[in-house]
Design a protein around this motif. Structure first.
Motif, PDB file in Angstrom:
ATOM      1  N   GLU A  66       0.859  -1.193   0.000  1.00 51.22           N
ATOM      2  CA  GLU A  66       0.000   0.000   0.000  1.00 51.22           C
ATOM      3  C   GLU A  66       0.893   1.241   0.000  1.00 51.22           C
ATOM      4  O   GLU A  66       1.800   1.363   0.831  1.00 51.22           O
ATOM      5  N   LYS A  67       0.655   2.131  -0.938  1.00 52.76           N
ATOM      6  CA  LYS A  67       1.469   3.323  -1.090  1.00 52.76           C
ATOM      7  C   LYS A  67       1.037   4.409  -0.111  1.00 52.76           C
ATOM      8  O   LYS A  67      -0.135   4.510   0.250  1.00 52.76           O
ATOM      9  N   CYS A  68       2.001   5.198   0.322  1.00 50.38           N
ATOM     10  CA  CYS A  68       1.719   6.330   1.200  1.00 50.38           C
ATOM     11  C   CYS A  68       1.001   7.420   0.400  1.00 50.38           C
ATOM     12  O   CYS A  68       1.397   7.739  -0.735  1.00 50.38           O
ATOM     13  N   LYS A  69      -0.036   8.009   0.964  1.00 47.96           N
ATOM     14  CA  LYS A  69      -0.793   9.045   0.266  1.00 47.96           C
ATOM     15  C   LYS A  69       0.015  10.338   0.134  1.00 47.96           C
ATOM     16  O   LYS A  69      -0.153  11.074  -0.837  1.00 47.96           O
ATOM     17  N   LYS A  70       0.872  10.592   1.136  1.00 46.94           N
ATOM     18  CA  LYS A  70       1.685  11.807   1.081  1.00 46.94           C
ATOM     19  C   LYS A  70       2.917  11.625   0.195  1.00 46.94           C
ATOM     20  O   LYS A  70       3.406  12.570  -0.410  1.00 46.94           O
ATOM     21  N   HIS A  71       3.426  10.381   0.160  1.00 48.30           N
ATOM     22  CA  HIS A  71       4.623  10.090  -0.629  1.00 48.30           C
ATOM     23  C   HIS A  71       4.333   8.872  -1.493  1.00 48.30           C
ATOM     24  O   HIS A  71       4.663   7.729  -1.108  1.00 48.30           O
ATOM     25  N   PRO A  72       3.698   9.068  -2.636  1.00 51.19           N
ATOM     26  CA  PRO A  72       3.203   7.970  -3.478  1.00 51.19           C
ATOM     27  C   PRO A  72       4.273   6.973  -3.919  1.00 51.19           C
ATOM     28  O   PRO A  72       3.938   5.840  -4.279  1.00 51.19           O
ATOM     29  N   THR A  73       5.540   7.361  -3.864  1.00 54.14           N
ATOM     30  CA  THR A  73       6.584   6.422  -4.294  1.00 54.14           C
ATOM     31  C   THR A  73       7.026   5.509  -3.146  1.00 54.14           C
ATOM     32  O   THR A  73       7.807   4.573  -3.357  1.00 54.14           O
ATOM     33  N   LYS A  74       6.559   5.784  -1.934  1.00 52.58           N
ATOM     34  CA  LYS A  74       6.972   5.025  -0.762  1.00 52.58           C
ATOM     35  C   LYS A  74       5.861   4.070  -0.311  1.00 52.58           C
ATOM     36  O   LYS A  74       4.672   4.395  -0.385  1.00 52.58           O
ATOM     37  N   ASP A  75       6.284   2.882   0.160  1.00 55.72           N
ATOM     38  CA  ASP A  75       5.329   1.915   0.715  1.00 55.72           C
ATOM     39  C   ASP A  75       5.110   2.193   2.201  1.00 55.72           C
ATOM     40  O   ASP A  75       6.025   2.650   2.908  1.00 55.72           O
ATOM     41  N   CYS A  88       5.107   5.652   6.083  1.00 58.65           N
ATOM     42  CA  CYS A  88       6.263   5.268   5.274  1.00 58.65           C
ATOM     43  C   CYS A  88       7.512   5.805   5.980  1.00 58.65           C
ATOM     44  O   CYS A  88       7.427   6.577   6.938  1.00 58.65           O
TER      45      CYS A  88
END
Length: 573
Positions: A66-75, A88
């Motif tokens: 699941e990707k972080c909403k604030k940092h879309p490139t981070k899980d 994340c």
């Protein structure tokens, strides 16, 4: 080939290419199943030396990506212990989480998966089958009730028919007696009628004779003959008939009912249905007594723990401090301060409703089983009700005393109100009054052997055995009265000074009360007989707790007199 567990639902193959053996092992580092031989080969590789290889059934469950909403490139791969939210690695480095403790989200997820997997068998193998057995027993009870009631109706009809036959027989005998009396009276009148008729015949004959004498030619003959008949016989005596009278029977419905059979309803308290024990259950650390001892073995597996885990924290807008909490539903709570503000919020801290009430920092509001809000206005001596589906607030109960605390029973909908009345410059009286869910007066709990039970009943609740538990700050004790309004016991805390405030009970019958003694406040837990069980102390400490309530999942909500923050704890082992 490795042996396969008897309870396996499908064969798990070794994840090594070209290996067809049973995958009894699992590498948590590679997320790959393997047989025991491949495990040995796997761990011999230097790069795999630190890999965590376990039995397949004990494996870590791979967390969904699941990707972080604030940092879309981070899980999302971390869990903030303080905030109880997934993060994340980039979020964890921000100032808002400075000095916070983090957990491996994957490990936390896996542990929860294992917990769920351990729970599933008991649900499928015990709770559902046992509940269905209870349901079958209830259906059998329903059919038995129908058979008994139908038999009872037949007996009532037979009893009534027999009564009717007796009444008909009594009526026939009375009518026969009336016929006999009538016949006798008519015979007497017939005899008198015959006597009078003969007398009239005599008079008519005498009348003719006298007339013949008067028409005779010889006066001498008239005198001689008539002198013999000058005296007329007297009129015969007759009597008036005495008619009988009839006094109708005067019977009330109750007197007639008393002549028939009676329906006897056994007032014995219904016996709890027996529930077979869960085989994996262990008994509680403390034996409980009385009605609480009759609770199911499944419930008794849980007992209060001296250490608690905070699972949620929320801030209530619109209030400064939290003096009382009432659970609305699993997702909503009503909270009030000592300035007259009553706020409904969800578990994210969003205000849903706000009501301005009279100033009182005690347990003056409650939520009914239908999710209606009821709260007391101490100044105007009125209890208001706000229905869940309506915006209007309307007067529900008016009193002559000051209502200072209130609780709605979820057993029968009854409403308990703690009341106070000033009787002089320095004197006052207090009591607890029970109303029906419709607002009609039922009874009062006032004195025990001429001794006042209450002084300041500021918080009130009901336990699973029907006991009424009142937190009385005036007496500095928790006063417990049973359903028969008899004083059972008073709890006076574990320290020299005891200042009881918010009070509640849980589904196991524990009584939970705040001891708001300055900054050293605690939360005490006692059993249904007043025996002290434990103090609750959270990891961060409990300071000045004033209000408590428990939801149906035994989550403990705690409000404090020093802030508008609600902490939610898990406190059962």
């Amino acid at each position: 080939m490795d042996s396969i567990p008897d309870d396996a639902q499908h064969i798990i193959e070794c994840g090594t290419e070209s290996c067809e053996r049973y995958g009894a092992m699992y590498c948590n580092s590679c997320y790959r199943s393997m047989c025991e031989q491949c495990r040995d080969d796997h761990l011999k590789i230097p790069d795999n030396k630190g890999h965590d290889v376990v039995q397949y059934l004990s494996r870590n469950h791979k967390i969904p990506v699941e990707k972080c909403k604030k940092h879309p490139t981070k899980d999302l791969d971390l869990l903030c212990e303080e905030c109880q939210i997934p993060l994340c690695s980039k979020c964890a480095s921000q100032e808002t989480h400075t000095r916070h403790k983090f957990h491996d989200l994957e490990k936390f997820y896996s542990e929860n998966c294992h917990s769920c997997l351990k729970t599933l068998p008991s649900i499928q193998n015990y709770f559902i089958p046992t509940s269905k057995e209870l349901q079958t027993e209830i259906q059998e009870n329903k059919e038995e009730i129908k058979r008994v009631m139908e038999k009872t109706r037949k007996e009532v009809k037979e009893d009534t028919e027999f009564f009717k036959k007796l009444a008909d027989k009594a009526m026939s005998e009375t009518l026969e007696e009336i016929d006999r009396v009538e016949e006798k009276l008519l015979e007497e009148l017939k005899s008198q009628d015959k006597t009078v008729d003969e007398y009239i015949t005599y008079l008519q004959k005498l009348d003719r004779e006298i007339r013949e004498y008067l028409s005779a030619s010889k006066v001498t003959n008239i005198i001689i003959e008539h002198s013999k008949n000058l005296e007329i016989r007297p009129i015969p005596k007759t009597t008036k008939p005495v008619t009988p009278t009839y006094t109708a029977g005067k019977y009330s419905k109750e007197e007639v009912s008393n002549l028939l059979g009676k329906l006897h309803v056994d007032q014995t308290k219904p016996e709890l249905r027996r529930i077979k024990a869960l085989e994996s259950c262990t008994s509680t650390s403390k034996e409980v007594k009385g009605e609480y001892q009759k609770a199911s073995n499944v419930q008794q597996t849980e007992s209060p723990s001296a250490s608690v885990i905070k699972v949620r924290e929320l801030t209530v807008p619109g209030v400064e401090r939290l003096f009382h909490l009432s659970i609305d539903t699993a997702e909503k709570v009503w909270a009030s301060d000592n300035s007259g503000y009553l706020v409904q919020t969800d578990l994210q801290g969003n205000m849903l409703q706000e009501i301005n009430t009279s100033r009182q920092g005690v347990g003056y509001h409650t939520v009914t089983e239908n999710a209606d809000l009821i709260y007391a206005d101490r100044e105007n001596k009125v209890i208001y009700k706000k229905s869940m589906d309506l915006k209007e607030v309307s007067p529900f109960i008016r009193t002559d005393w000051e209502p200072i605390s209130i609780h709605s029973s979820h057993k029968n909908g009854g409403i308990f109100v703690g009341m106070k009345k000033t009787t002089g410059a320095r004197n006052s009286d207090a009591k607890v009054v029970k109303y029906s869910k419709y607002g009609s007066y039922l009874h009062s709990i006032h004195r025990d052997n001429d001794r006042n039970l209450y002084s300041e009943p500021h918080y009130i609740t009901e336990n699973i055995n029907g006991d009424i538990c009142t937190s009385d700050s005036g007496k500095q004790e928790v006063v417990v009265v049973n359903e028969a309004r008899q004083h059972r016991f008073s709890y006076r805390g574990q320290r020299s000074a005891f200042n009881p405030y918010g009070i509640c009970t849980d589904t196991l019958g524990h009584i939970i009360v705040c001891d708001g003694y300055f900054n050293n406040g605690t939360i005490d837990i006692i059993d249904t007989d007043g025996e002290f069980l434990t103090h609750l102390v959270s990891q961060s400490g409990i300071i000045r707790p004033y209000s408590v309530c428990v939801d149906d999942k035994n989550n403990l909500y705690v409000g404090y007199s020093s802030s508008n923050t609600i902490n939610v704890y898990k406190y059962l082992q």
